[in-house]
Write a protein that holds these residues in place. Structure first.
Motif, PDB file in Angstrom:
ATOM      1  N   GLY A 228       0.916  -1.143   0.098  1.00  0.00           N
ATOM      2  CA  GLY A 228      -0.022  -0.069  -0.046  1.00  0.00           C
ATOM      3  C   GLY A 228       0.973   1.321   0.040  1.00  0.00           C
ATOM      4  O   GLY A 228       1.998   1.286  -0.558  1.00  0.00           O
ATOM      5  N   ARG A 257      -5.983   0.964  -2.031  1.00  0.00           N
ATOM      6  CA  ARG A 257      -4.737   1.261  -2.651  1.00  0.00           C
ATOM      7  C   ARG A 257      -4.655   0.216  -3.612  1.00  0.00           C
ATOM      8  O   ARG A 257      -3.636  -0.561  -3.894  1.00  0.00           O
ATOM      9  CB  ARG A 257      -3.275   1.053  -1.657  1.00  0.00           C
ATOM     10  N   THR A 295       2.726   0.595   3.738  1.00  0.00           N
ATOM     11  CA  THR A 295       1.049   0.974   4.234  1.00  0.00           C
ATOM     12  C   THR A 295       1.489   1.200   5.509  1.00  0.00           C
ATOM     13  O   THR A 295       2.053   0.356   6.417  1.00  0.00           O
ATOM     14  CB  THR A 295       0.289  -0.343   3.909  1.00  0.00           C
ATOM     15  N   THR A 301      -7.825  -0.696   6.770  1.00  0.00           N
ATOM     16  CA  THR A 301      -7.197  -1.996   6.417  1.00  0.00           C
ATOM     17  C   THR A 301      -7.083  -2.969   7.364  1.00  0.00           C
ATOM     18  O   THR A 301      -7.223  -4.318   6.932  1.00  0.00           O
ATOM     19  CB  THR A 301      -5.690  -1.784   5.946  1.00  0.00           C
TER      20      THR A 301
END
Length: 585
Positions: A228, A257, A295, A301
Motif C-alpha cells: 500500500g 490502494r 502501508t 485496512t
C-alpha cells in the motif's frame, strides 16, 4: 532597487555571472515553480495573491492554470495530481474562506500520504494580528493536518521556502505543505538567485535488514505480502512482482490502494480491509509472517486494528515504511525497515530463496479465491449494481482510471474491477466525499488519451458537481456513473445496524442528473435495468471520446441493495435478531 539588491547585482556582475533581475514576489514564486518542474496549477483566483496570477501570464508555455469553481474541488484536483505523478500537486487559494474550503483536500493529502503544496493568500504583515479582512493564523489552522505550515514574510526568501516545500512534501512519508503568502511579500521586490530543482531523498534498506527478511522467510509456513501507501512507480511494481513470484507470496493491497499491485497477476489475493471476503481475512489473520510494504495499516485496512492487532500483532510482522517515525508507533514489528517503496522493491527483487518455499501453491490458491468472488452477487430490483460493475470491468481498457469518493457504492468497483498499476485508481483512503469528480478531472488532464470513469453516489456527487464546469471548459471527456438511491446510504446502513428501524434524516430529493450534465454541454442518460446499462455505457464512452465533454449515466436502483451481497433489510433483520430477548426454557 534597494541598497542590498543593488549590492547583490554588482557582486554577481563582478563574478562574471549574469546580473540578478529585480522581480516582485509573485514573479519569483512562479519562476521557482517552473524550475521545480510544475506543469499545472489548480486555483480559484483571489485578490490576495494577484501578483502570482499575473506572473502565470508569463509562463503559459510551461505551466497550465486550471481555473476551478470552488476551493475544495481545486484542492482535490491537486491532491489527485500528487497521487498520479508522485510530484507535489499545486493549489492556490485566497485567504480565509478560500483556505477553509481547501482544508478538506489538505486533510486528505495528509492521511493519504500524498505530496501536495497549498499556497494561501494572507493579509499583509502591516495588518497582521488585527483580525483584518479574512485573516487566519494558518500555522494554528493547518498545524495538525500538514507536514509543514509556514508563512513567507520576506520576498527574498521565497526561493528558499519553495525549495524546502518540495523537499518536505516528497521526503519520508509524503504529505501536504501549506505556505501562506502575505500581500507585502508578493508585492515586494528583490534581486535574489533561483534555487535549483529539488532532489527527492531516498531511503534504502540496510543489507542486514534484507538478511533478516530472508531468514524470516526461510522459517515461515504461511507468509502474506501486504502492499500500500504512495510513491509507487511502474518499475517498482515490476520489482515487487519479481519478489512475490520468486518467493510465491500471496499479495493483498491495503484499503483503497488497489493500484499498488496488478490485480490480474497470478499472486494477487485481493483488497484488504472493510468489505473483504472471509477467506482473505482468514489468510491474513492466520499468516505466520506478514510483510507490510509502504502501508501504515490503518483502521480501515486492519478492520479496526483487529486483523492486525495493535500494539502487538499476532503475526510476525515485517514493516517497511519510508518514515522511521511511523515504525513502532502503532504496531510493534519483529523487523522494522525504514525504506521507501522504490528502494525496497529494487532490493527485494534481488533476493532469492535458498530452497523451495515450504508454502509453494499458497499464492495460486489465494488468487483462485479472489477470482471466485468476481462473479456478480444477487441484488434486489431490475438494476443489479454487481452486474453493472462486471460490465464496466469487461468493457474498459486495462489502463483506464477509475475514481471514487466515499460511500458504499465504491465497494462495487473495488470488489469487481481489476486495477493494473499506478494511475488506474484514485480513491481517498481518508474517506472524504466529493473527491471522485475532481480526481477524474485531474486524471484526464494528466492522461488525456486514457479512459477515465468516476463512480459517485448521489450525495457524494453533489458535494462538488460544480466542477463539471471545469470538465466542460477544458474539454475533458470523462464518464460519470451516479448512483441514485435518494439517501445517505452508508449512514443508513450504520443506523440500521445500531438503531434498527429508527432511521431519520437520511433521505433527500434529487435533481435530474442526466438533465444537469446536459446543461454543461455533456451527455446524460438514466438507466433503471441491467438491459439498459451496457448500451448506455457504450454511448457514454463514445460521446466522451468523440466530443471531449463529460458523459453521465444516472443509475436509479433499489435502495435496499446497499453493498455487494448485502441489503439494508438484511442488516436490519440481523440487528433486530441480536436485540431480541432470549427464549425462556
Amino acid at each position: 532597487m534597494s541598497e542590498g539588491a543593488a549590492t547583490a547585482a554588482t557582486v554577481a556582475t563582478a563574478a562574471g555571472t549574469a546580473p540578478l533581475r529585480e522581480r516582485n514576489g509573485g514573479q519569483i514564486l512562479v519562476e521557482q515553480l517552473r524550475i521545480q518542474g510544475v506543469k499545472r496549477v489548480f486555483l480559484v483566483p483571489g485578490e490576495s495573491y494577484l501578483p502570482c496570477i499575473d506572473a502565470l501570464h508569463d509562463h503559459q508555455d510551461a505551466i497550465q492554470p486550471i481555473v476551478c469553481r470552488q476551493e475544495s474541488g481545486a484542492g482535490y484536483m491537486a491532491e489527485a495530481h500528487g497521487k498520479l505523478t508522485g510530484e507535489p500537486g499545486i493549489c492556490f487559494v485566497t485567504r480565509g474562506p478560500g483556505a477553509t474550503n481547501a482544508s478538506i483536500a489538505v486533510h486528505t493529502a495528509y492521511q493519504d500520504s500524498t505530496p501536495m503544496i497549498l499556497f494561501v493568500g494572507q493579509v499583509g504583515n502591516d495588518f497582521a494580528e488585527r483580525e483584518a479582512f479574512q485573516e487566519i493564523d494558518y500555522r494554528r489552522m493547518f498545524g495538525q493536518m500538514a507536514k509543514w505550515v509556514a508563512q513567507i514574510d520576506r520576498t527574498e526568501r521565497i526561493p528558499e521556502f519553495i525549495a524546502r516545500a518540495f523537499a518536505v512534501a516528497t521526503s519520508g512519508r509524503p504529505g501536504p505543505v501549506v505556505l501562506a503568502l502575505p500581500e507585502d511579500t508578493l508585492w515586494g521586490k528583490a534581486s535574489v538567485p533561483d534555487m535549483p530543482r529539488y532532489q527527492r531523498a531516498r531511503s534504502a534498506p540496510a543489507p542486514a535488514a534484507l538478511d533478516a527478511l530472508q531468514t524470516l522467510l526461510a522459517g515461515a509456513r504461511r507468509p502474506f505480502l501486504l502492499v500500500g501507501g504512495s510513491g509507487w512507480t511502474a518499475a517498482a511494481l515490476r520489482d515487487l512482482e519479481t519478489f512475490a513470484e520468486r518467493f510465491d507470496l500471496p499479495v493483498g493491497v491495503a484499503w483503497r490502494r488497489l493500484e499498488c499491485f496488478d490485480n490480474h497477476h497470478a499472486n494477487y489475493a485481493g483488497h484488504v480491509g472493510w468489505g473483504m471476503d472471509d477467506a482473505l481475512r482468514a489468510r491474513i489473520r492466520d499468516a505466520d509472517l506478514l510483510i507490510a510494504v509502504g502501508t501504515r495499516m490503518g483502521e480501515a485496512t486492519t478492520e479496526g486494528y483487529t486483523l492486525v492487532q495493535s500494539p502487538l500483532p499476532r503475526q510476525t510482522l515485517v514493516h517497511v515504511y519510508p518514515d522511521a517515525g511511523e515504525l513502532g508507533r502503532v504496531f510493534r514489528a519483529e523487523l522494522p525497515i525504514a525504506a521507501d517503496v522504490v528502494s525496497f522493491a529494487a532490493a527485494a527483487a534481488a533476493l532469492r530463496p535458498a530452497a523451495e518455499p515450504a508454502w509453494r501453491g499458497l499464492a495460486r490458491a489465494a488468487h483462485a479465491g479472489f477470482l471466485a468472488h468476481q462473479q456478480a452477487r444477487p441484488a434486489p430490483g431490475p438494476l443489479n449494481l454487481d452486474r453493472a460493475a462486471c460490465v464496466v470491468r469487461e468493457r474498459l481498457p486495462r489502463d483506464a482510471c477509475l475514481t471514487v469518493g466515499a460511500g458504499n457504492y465504491a465497494l462495487f468497483p473495488h470488489t469487481y474491477y481489476r486495477f493494473q498499476g499506478p494511475g488506474t485508481s484514485l480513491a481517498p483512503t481518508v474517506g472524504s466525499m466529493g473527491y471522485g469528480l475532481p480526481a477524474a478531472i485531474s486524471a484526464k488532464l494528466e492522461y488525456p488519451q486514457r479512459t477515465v470513469v468516476c463512480y459517485a453516489g448521489d450525495g457524494c456527487f453533489q458535494m462538488n458537481l460544480q466542477e463539471l464546469g471545469v470538465a466542460m471548459q477544458y474539454r475533458l471527456g470523462i464518464v460519470l456513473l451516479v448512483f441514485n438511491n435518494g439517501m445517505w446510504g452508508t449512514i443508513r446502513a450504520h443506523q440500521e445496524r445500531e438503531f434498527p428501524g429508527r432511521t431519520i434524516a437520511l433521505e433527500f430529493d434529487n435533481p435530474d442528473f442526466a438533465a444537469l450534465v446536459r446543461a454543461y454541454r455533456g451527455h446524460g442518460e438514466v438507466v433503471q435495468s441491467d438491459a439498459e446499462f451496457g448500451p448506455a455505457l457504450e454511448r457514454a464512452l463514445a460521446f466522451a471520446q468523440e466530443h471531449s465533454l463529460p458523459a453521465l449515466i444516472e443509475m436509479r436502483y433499489e435502495a435496499d441493495g446497499i453493498a455487494p451481497g448485502q441489503t439494508l433489510s438484511g442488516i436490519r433483520a440481523a440487528a433486530l435478531a441480536q436485540r431480541a430477548p432470549a427464549a425462556v426454557p
